[in-house]
Design an enzyme around this catalytic site. Structure first.
Site, PDB file in Angstrom:
ATOM      1  N   HIS A  48      14.758  10.909   7.845  1.00 50.68           N
ATOM      2  CA  HIS A  48      14.046  11.320   9.055  1.00 50.68           C
ATOM      3  C   HIS A  48      14.653  12.585   9.662  1.00 50.68           C
ATOM      4  CE1 HIS A  48      17.420   8.947  10.652  1.00 50.68           C
ATOM      5  NE2 HIS A  48      17.337   9.741  11.710  1.00 50.68           N
ATOM      6  N   ASP A  80      15.674  14.530  13.300  1.00 51.02           N
ATOM      7  CA  ASP A  80      15.935  14.462  14.735  1.00 51.02           C
ATOM      8  C   ASP A  80      15.475  15.781  15.369  1.00 51.02           C
ATOM      9  OD1 ASP A  80      17.157  12.047  14.300  1.00 51.02           O
ATOM     10  OD2 ASP A  80      19.179  12.730  14.830  1.00 51.02           O
ATOM     11  N   HIS A 131      15.427  14.309  21.037  1.00 50.92           N
ATOM     12  CA  HIS A 131      16.098  13.029  20.763  1.00 50.92           C
ATOM     13  C   HIS A 131      17.272  12.797  21.719  1.00 50.92           C
ATOM     14  CE1 HIS A 131      17.402   9.537  18.669  1.00 50.92           C
ATOM     15  NE2 HIS A 131      18.285  10.109  17.864  1.00 50.92           N
TER      16      HIS A 131
END
Length: 212
Positions: free
Chosen positions: A56, A58, A62
């Site tokens: 994934h 960020d 975040h």
């Protein structure tokens, strides 16, 4: 004529019910809504999970209240020059490891560490190799595009203040976590990161590819 790369290496972690999650995060769940085997005309499923599950990205949002959300990031950044750096059995990624990448503006730096042996484990290990603050500062000052690592976080589990995330995301550096770099030899590549385009997102699962 477009040149076809000789090697395309998928460095994404598969998503399923066994995918390791960061402690406290929602796990992967897939519900079958319709199935041909069950008499329906098509197959359809519903998926729920953390936005930071598996491989994934960020986004700055975040950890920064006013940071850029995933959908606000220039899509040109999802394709970049990249370098894979092998840190061997080092307990942490130091400024020397970061310096070895010859960081420069726009480069994505991916660290292949001792964490790679943990990818097949189904139990979270809290002493994984992570970036030191000095390494994060060096990369941020160099203006790199993204920093990637082969475990669930670039941040040491022992530091709840998340300073490494703050330094990188505060400088606009993207973070790619949970990369499968076991087959990625050290050296230069073209990196393709393709996160889901979720409006207002702090992060999203991504398909990550190395081209050579």
């Amino acid at each position: 004529m477009t040149q076809i790369p000789r090697t395309v290496l998928d460095i994404s972690v598969p998503l399923d019910a066994r995918t390791l999650v960061y402690p406290g995060d929602p796990p992967f769940r897939r519900e079958i809504v319709a199935s041909i085997r069950g008499g329906d005309s098509y197959n359809l499923s519903a998926v729920s999970m953390s936005a930071h599950l598996g491989t994934h990205i960020d986004a700055p949002f975040h950890f920064l209240e006013r940071g850029a959300t995933l959908d606000a990031i220039d899509p040109a950044r999802w394709v970049s020059d990249a370098v894979v750096v092998d840190t061997g059995d080092a307990r942490a990624i130091t400024a020397d490891h970061a310096r070895a990448a010859a960081p420069r503006p726009g480069l994505s730096v991916l660290f292949r560490t001792r964490n790679s042996v943990l990818l097949g484990e189904r139990i979270f290990v809290d002493d994984f190799c992570a970036l030191t603050l000095d390494a994060a500062r060096l990369l941020a000052e160099a203006g790199v595009n993204a920093v990637g690592i082969d475990y669930l976080s670039v941040e040491s589990y022992a530091d709840p203040a998340y300073p490494v995330h703050g330094v990188l995301l505060g400088a606009g550096v993207l973070i790619a976590e949970n990369l499968d770099l076991r087959l990625a030899e050290p050296g230069e590549y073209t990196l393709v990161l393709a996160p889901l385009r979720i409006a207002g997102a702090d992060g999203a699962p991504a398909r990550a590819l190395l081209l050579r």
